[in-house]
Design a protein around this motif. Structure first.
Motif, short mmCIF file in Angstrom:
data_model
loop_
_atom_site.label_atom_id
_atom_site.label_comp_id
_atom_site.label_asym_id
_atom_site.label_seq_id
_atom_site.Cartn_x
_atom_site.Cartn_y
_atom_site.Cartn_z
N VAL A 196 16.11 5.67 12.65
CA VAL A 196 16.58 5.19 14.74
C VAL A 196 15.81 5.97 15.60
N PRO A 197 15.34 4.97 16.01
CA PRO A 197 14.51 5.07 17.06
C PRO A 197 15.25 5.76 18.65
N ALA A 198 14.69 6.60 19.02
CA ALA A 198 15.18 7.10 20.32
C ALA A 198 14.27 7.86 21.77
N PRO A 199 15.21 6.67 22.60
CA PRO A 199 15.87 6.37 22.64
C PRO A 199 16.88 5.42 21.83
N ASP A 200 17.97 5.17 21.89
CA ASP A 200 19.04 4.31 20.40
C ASP A 200 20.21 3.52 20.71
N TYR A 201 20.75 2.09 21.15
CA TYR A 201 22.27 2.06 21.57
C TYR A 201 23.30 2.55 20.59
N PRO A 202 23.72 3.44 21.22
CA PRO A 202 23.57 5.04 20.24
C PRO A 202 24.87 4.21 19.05
N LEU A 203 25.92 2.93 18.77
CA LEU A 203 26.47 2.82 18.34
C LEU A 203 25.78 2.88 16.31
N TRP A 204 24.24 2.16 17.02
CA TRP A 204 23.52 2.60 15.64
C TRP A 204 23.93 3.94 14.92
N GLY A 252 26.19 6.30 15.60
CA GLY A 252 27.65 6.03 15.23
C GLY A 252 28.45 5.86 13.90
N ALA A 253 27.65 4.60 14.00
CA ALA A 253 28.06 4.26 12.47
C ALA A 253 27.55 4.27 11.46
N ILE A 254 25.92 4.84 11.58
CA ILE A 254 25.86 5.11 10.29
C ILE A 254 26.19 6.27 10.25
N THR A 255 26.56 7.41 11.03
CA THR A 255 26.84 8.78 11.20
C THR A 255 29.10 8.12 10.37
N GLY A 298 25.73 8.53 6.56
CA GLY A 298 25.03 8.54 6.51
C GLY A 298 24.16 9.28 7.77
N THR A 299 23.05 9.64 7.80
CA THR A 299 22.42 10.40 9.04
C THR A 299 21.10 10.05 9.09
N ALA A 300 21.12 9.96 10.88
CA ALA A 300 20.52 9.58 11.36
C ALA A 300 19.51 9.81 12.23
N VAL A 301 18.28 9.72 11.59
CA VAL A 301 16.94 10.60 12.00
C VAL A 301 16.54 10.03 12.69
N HIS A 302 15.80 10.77 13.76
CA HIS A 302 15.60 9.76 15.13
C HIS A 302 13.98 9.71 15.11
N TYR A 303 13.15 8.75 15.13
CA TYR A 303 11.91 8.82 15.99
C TYR A 303 11.89 8.47 17.67
N GLU A 304 10.89 9.14 17.90
CA GLU A 304 10.92 9.76 20.03
C GLU A 304 10.26 8.51 19.59
N CYS A 305 10.60 7.58 21.44
CA CYS A 305 9.67 6.55 21.49
C CYS A 305 8.80 6.87 22.42
N ASP A 306 7.75 6.85 23.13
CA ASP A 306 6.00 7.11 23.67
C ASP A 306 6.79 6.55 24.98
N GLU A 307 7.13 7.08 26.13
CA GLU A 307 7.35 6.59 27.20
C GLU A 307 6.08 6.56 28.20
N THR A 308 4.57 7.01 27.59
CA THR A 308 3.99 7.29 28.87
C THR A 308 2.80 6.27 28.05
N ASN A 309 3.72 5.33 27.16
CA ASN A 309 3.11 4.42 26.07
C ASN A 309 3.56 2.69 26.42
N GLY A 310 4.80 3.13 27.58
CA GLY A 310 5.45 1.77 27.21
C GLY A 310 6.94 2.00 26.38
N TRP A 311 7.39 3.38 26.73
CA TRP A 311 8.12 3.50 25.27
C TRP A 311 7.55 3.05 24.29
N ASN A 312 7.20 2.51 23.73
CA ASN A 312 7.57 2.19 22.30
C ASN A 312 6.61 3.15 20.80
N PRO A 313 7.27 2.85 20.01
CA PRO A 313 7.23 3.77 19.16
C PRO A 313 5.72 4.07 18.68
#
Length: 404
Positions: free
Chosen positions: A124-132, A134-137, A141-156
């Motif tokens: 799941v992306p970080a930041p995310d829409y938190p329903l994702w 919450g609903a996984i949990t 399941g377990t949400a594993v967050h991949y951090e999006c890059d603010e310095t690159n336009g918030w792209n993963p």
């Protein structure tokens, strides 16, 4: 008497967009204060109205909406959704590939309940829409967050996303356009994310509810386009935002890719759809009219349109505040500014936004509420008209001046 407690399944479930900060806002309102709520993307309170044709068609069909519909949705609505994706190059989409729900939120929960076993991981992306998260949990399941890059336009960062894959990873969430950052991913980024799913046999969950709300030269790319015939892709969208009918609760999920290997999962999804009987029937009648008619949202996303002008104004005003930087949103209805920790040493961002609420009667959401790992961001909606936005961000600037 024995205390009646909430289920242990809720122990790690959070939805801070309507959490303690909203409770405090309601307390202040009860005392007589006027609170400007910039915490959720609810269009109606800010003067946005549904296209008249959508309202008229729903009213026209009320006499036909008194009974349950098919659990997957009425035929005309599913046909309209299927034809919409066919017109975007996904020619193999069939009516039976579409499930109608009470908004995307319900469908996310239904899909994850049908899909997840205890211990399964979803990226799941970080930041995310938190329903994702919450609903996984809630689904075990377990949400594993991949951090999006603010310095690159918030792209993963694709390499970072792939590094998070383990033997327990079963799915990959793509939120594009992104809530809360406003990022709109390039074709290369969407293709790269889908290729990761392809290499690791993951299911793609594409949250595309803001697909029509994009600015300037941004182009939205459907993940299903790149998933093709060998990656199972579930695409979520609906009427709430682009058609300004949040309260109608009219959304859908479209299933594409190798459905023959997903028959057991889809049987489970159909079982859950049956258990809730059906989605709100009157709102389902709005879908065909919305997708088939004049697209009034296009007037809002170009220069002079409210979505566009408010987005640009909020971005500019936020970046004028000392110690605040905001990556210009390319889509959606939000800004996700960063508060420089050297200027604003915030330890608890939820406490910070509650202090802002009490001092300035402005309700925003703290960044960690979107599963961002550091207390240095907040999210505000850009739905108020320009005069109200100027006042609101002015109040935020005044508050921040006391914290520098």
């Amino acid at each position: 008497m024995r205390k009646i407690r909430q289920s242990r399944k809720l122990q790690n479930v959070r939805y801070d967009v309507r959490g303690p900060i909203l409770v405090e806002a309601q307390r202040l309102e009860a005392e007589g204060h006027h609170i400007l709520k910039l915490n959720i993307g609810n269009t109606a309170p800010f003067g946005f109205e549904a296209p008249e044709a959508i309202v008229a068609d729903m009213v026209h069909h009320l006499p036909d909406s008194q009974g349950y519909s098919d659990s997957q949705g009425i035929y005309s609505a599913r046909t309209a959704v299927a034809q919409y994706y066919q017109s975007h190059g996904l020619r193999d989409v069939l009516v039976d590939d579409v499930y109608i729900g009470n908004g995307v939120s319900e469908l996310i929960t239904m899909v994850l309940q049908a899909f997840l076993d205890d211990g399964n991981e979803i990226l799941v992306p970080a930041p995310d829409y938190p329903l994702w998260t919450g609903a996984i949990t809630l689904s075990g399941g377990t949400a594993v967050h991949y951090e999006c890059d603010e310095t690159n336009g918030w792209n993963p960062d694709l390499a970072e996303v792939e590094s998070k894959v383990t033997e327990n990873t079963h799915g990959l969430v793509i939120i594009n356009p992104n809530n809360p950052t406003g990022a709109v991913y390039s074709a290369e980024t969407v293709r790269g994310l889908v290729d990761i799913a392809r290499r690791h046999d993951l299911v793609v969950f594409a949250d595309e509810i803001y697909e029509k709300i994009i600015f300037d030269d941004a182009v939205h790319h459907h993940a299903a386009t790149y998933a093709g015939h060998d990656v199972l892709c579930l695409t979520f969208s609906g009427l709430s935002k682009a058609y300004r009918v949040c309260g109608y609760r009219a959304g859908w999920v479209m299933v594409s890719g190798p459905k023959e290997v997903a028959e057991d999962f889809l049987e489970g999804l159909t079982l859950i759809a049956n258990m809730r009987m059906c989605a709100n029937v009157p709102a389902q009648h709005a879908i065909q009219t919305a997708l088939g008619g004049y697209q009034s949202v296009e007037e809002l996303i170009v220069p002079g349109g409210r979505f566009y002008e408010q987005n640009k104004l909020a971005d500019r005003l936020l970046n004028e505040i000392p110690g605040v930087t905001n990556v210009a949103p390319r889509g959606a209805l939000y800004c996700f500014p960063r508060l420089d920790p050297e200027v604003y040493p915030i330890e608890d961002d939820e406490t910070f936004v509650i202090d802002l609420l009490r001092a300035k009667k402005i309700l925003v959401t703290h960044g960690t509420g979107f599963n961002w790992p550091r207390p240095d961001h907040l999210r505000l909606v850009t739905l108020p008209d320009v005069q109200v936005l100027e006042e609101a961000i002015g109040r935020i600037a005044e508050f921040l001046e006391t914290r520098r």
